[in-house]
Structure formats: C-alpha cells, structure tokens
Design a protein around this motif. Structure first.
Motif, PDB file in Angstrom:
ATOM      1  N   ASP A 150       0.846  -1.187   0.000  1.00  0.00           N
ATOM      2  CA  ASP A 150       0.000   0.000   0.000  1.00  0.00           C
ATOM      3  C   ASP A 150       0.884   1.240   0.000  1.00  0.00           C
ATOM      4  N   GLU A 151       0.602   2.200  -0.905  1.00  0.00           N
ATOM      5  CA  GLU A 151       1.422   3.406  -0.974  1.00  0.00           C
ATOM      6  C   GLU A 151       1.169   4.352   0.190  1.00  0.00           C
ATOM      7  N   ARG A 152       0.051   4.193   0.864  1.00  0.00           N
ATOM      8  CA  ARG A 152      -0.258   5.088   1.979  1.00  0.00           C
ATOM      9  C   ARG A 152       0.672   4.806   3.159  1.00  0.00           C
ATOM     10  N   ILE A 153       1.096   5.861   3.825  1.00  0.00           N
ATOM     11  CA  ILE A 153       1.885   5.740   5.045  1.00  0.00           C
ATOM     12  C   ILE A 153       1.068   6.345   6.173  1.00  0.00           C
ATOM     13  N   ALA A 154       0.626   5.499   7.064  1.00  0.00           N
ATOM     14  CA  ALA A 154      -0.202   5.950   8.178  1.00  0.00           C
ATOM     15  C   ALA A 154       0.696   6.397   9.324  1.00  0.00           C
ATOM     16  N   PRO A 155       0.357   7.523   9.992  1.00  0.00           N
ATOM     17  CA  PRO A 155       1.163   7.957  11.135  1.00  0.00           C
ATOM     18  C   PRO A 155       1.062   6.955  12.267  1.00  0.00           C
ATOM     19  N   GLY A 156       2.137   6.827  12.998  1.00  0.00           N
ATOM     20  CA  GLY A 156       2.129   5.915  14.136  1.00  0.00           C
ATOM     21  C   GLY A 156       3.242   6.253  15.087  1.00  0.00           C
TER      22      GLY A 156
END
Length: 321
Positions: A150-156
């Motif tokens: 997935d190209e999305r990078i979710a904050p964490g």
C-alpha cells in the motif's frame, strides 16, 4: 489475520523517520488478505488457488497472473513486486524481504507487467507476470511472494522520531527449480541453562533448553523435534514432542528456538538430546548436564574440611604431648 512486521529506515527533511512495513501472509491454505485487500493467484474465485506452486528448468520462463482485490469503499494504489522468503528470527514464521532489500532468488526473477496499480473500490485487478529462472540457478526450492504494498503511510508512534506504518499483503510463491534435491537438517548449539533452588526441595527447578535448527539442504522441510533427557543409569527424565516448531523451514535457513523444562532435576547427571526429523532426514544434538545443589554441596565440603582440620589439630596435639 496475523501480520509479520519488519522495519525500513527513511530520511526526512528534519528528522529520521521509521517506516514499519506490515506484511500480511495468511497462514493455512487460503488467500493472503488483511481485511482491506487480498492478493492471490488469478483463479475463478477468491482463494480457489491460494498460493503459486511452480516448477521450472533452469533457463526457462514461466507466465502467470496475480490478482489484487480491494475490499474497501475507496480506491487503493499499490506497488507490486517480487520478494524472497525467509524464516523470521522471532518464531521461524514465513516472511519476505522488503522492496528495497536485495533479492537473490524468486524475488529477483519475478517481473510483474505493471509495478504500480490502482484498484477501484470493491474491485479487483489482475496483472500478468513472468518468472525467468537463470540458466545457472541452483536446483531445489526458491520460495518467495508477489507483494502488494500500500502506498499510503499511516502515522504511528509518539515522540521526537517520526513513525510511519505501511502495510503489504503477499501471495506466496513456491518455486522448485528442477534438478537434484538434497534434504539436510542439523541441530546445532544445544545449551541448557539451569535454575535450581539453593536449598533442595524449597521450590521447583527449571531449565531453559536452547538450540539452532538449520536446514542445510535445498528443499523446504516440515520438521518435528523430540526432546529427551536421561539421568544416571539411563533413567528417563523427560520425553516430549516439542511445540512451536515452524511448519516450514526454508532452504538454507536457521532459527534459534527455546523450550522450558519445568521440574528439571536438582540432583542428577546425564544427557539431553534433541532429535529433529523431516522427510528422509533425522539428526540429533546432545548436551551433558550436571544438576547439583551447590549450597548443599558447599555445606558438605565445608563440613568435611572442618572435620579434617579438627582431626589434624588433634593429631598435632597428641604428637606434642
């Protein structure tokens, strides 16, 4: 569904960010998915062909198709790539290399027709790919996966270091290059760490058995391990089939495993043997142990030394009289 994490470091303009990539590889004979998208061999239905099972001669090219299904209500964009598989250090699970790592086996030989795809909401996209086996490829198994990242990078995460989470799902590729197959297994570096009470009988003693399971051959093995302990005069202290053994030990992979022995002896001397078996192979590793209550032994030694010293004093006095 369980995911397997691994970390890839990134640089940003002002901070060093960590990108944690979560690779979802479904256990069991079913398609790999994480609830939002699935990756599986092109077939008439989801999971109809859960994995790619391929065989080829060196120097040949195979063609097949992989399907990426989007289960969400919005379009998703993925990077599609081939990856080599390996056994994780943590539990020996099946995992694959990241896109930025160097691929040397099936991951290097897989070429998707498209490396970036956008899958509409609640739809699926099928992409052809080729797998070209080099003419000098070693015979045997070369496991890998076709991964949709997935190209999305979710904050964490919190704190000064920026964290991002990226997820991927991969369809396993079980490739066998035709030629001689050599199953080989080794049990190495067997150690025993004992934890006994100072005063015998005051509590239960335990021991931690550690060992390395090494697939030295060129085919995937499904090992089973038996732990046996023998004490003085050949007495059986332990005879146990071990759990937690990886279902698949991939070629040229080694993993470090542990097993706790509750109720290990507090006074004994013997050997502990681990026997690993798989199809056409059987190997063992052994370590000797001495279970001795050191506090009680020290008291006995001290008492004996005191007795000898007293006897020596009495003799000196008798000679002087």
């Amino acid at each position: 569904m369980r995911t397997k994490p691994y970390v890839l470091l990134l640089s940003t303009l002002s901070t060093l960010g960590a990108l944690a990539v979560l690779l979802g590889l479904a256990p069991g004979a079913r398609a790999a998915e994480n609830g939002e998208w699935a990756v599986y061999p092109a077939a008439s239905k989801l999971g109809g062909r859960p994995y790619f099972y391929l065989s080829a001669d060196p120097g040949t090219t195979l063609t097949d198709r992989v399907t990426v299904a989007n289960k969400t209500a919005a379009p998703l964009t993925f990077r599609l790539y081939g990856a080599d598989a390996y056994n994780t250090d943590r539990d020996g699970g099946f995992a694959v290399r990241t896109q930025k790592e160097r691929q040397t086996g099936a991951g290097a030989w897989i070429r998707p027709e498209r490396t970036r795809i956008t899958v509409p909401a609640r739809s699926a996209v099928t992409v052809p790919y080729t797998l070209t086996v080099p003419a000098d490829a070693d015979p045997g198994d070369h496991p890998g996966a076709l991964v949709a990242l997935d190209e999305r990078i979710a904050p964490g995460g919190d704190g000064a270091v920026a964290m991002g989470v990226q997820r991927a799902v991969g369809a396993r590729v079980y490739l066998r290059v035709n030629g001689p197959t050599v199953p080989a297994l080794a049990v190495e570096d067997v150690t025993l760490d004992q934890d006994r009470p100072l005063v015998p009988g005051s509590r239960t003693s335990t021991a931690l058995v550690s060992y390395t399971l090494y697939n030295r051959g060129n085919v995937t093995l499904n090992p089973q391990v038996v732990l046996k302990a023998r004490g003085l005069f050949g007495r059986t202290l332990l005879d146990r089939d071990l759990a937690g053994i990886p279902a698949e030990l991939l070629p040229r992979q080694k993993i470090r495993l542990t097993e706790r022995w509750t109720g290990s002896p507090q006074l004994d001397w013997g050997d502990l043997t681990l026997t690993a078996t798989a199809k056409d192979v059987r190997e063992s590793g052994t370590v000797s142990f001495l279970a001795l209550p050191w506090f009680a032994a020290a008291v006995l030694v001290a008492g004996g030394a005191a007795g000898l010293f007293g006897l020596w004093i009495r003799r000196r006095r008798a000679l002087s009289a």
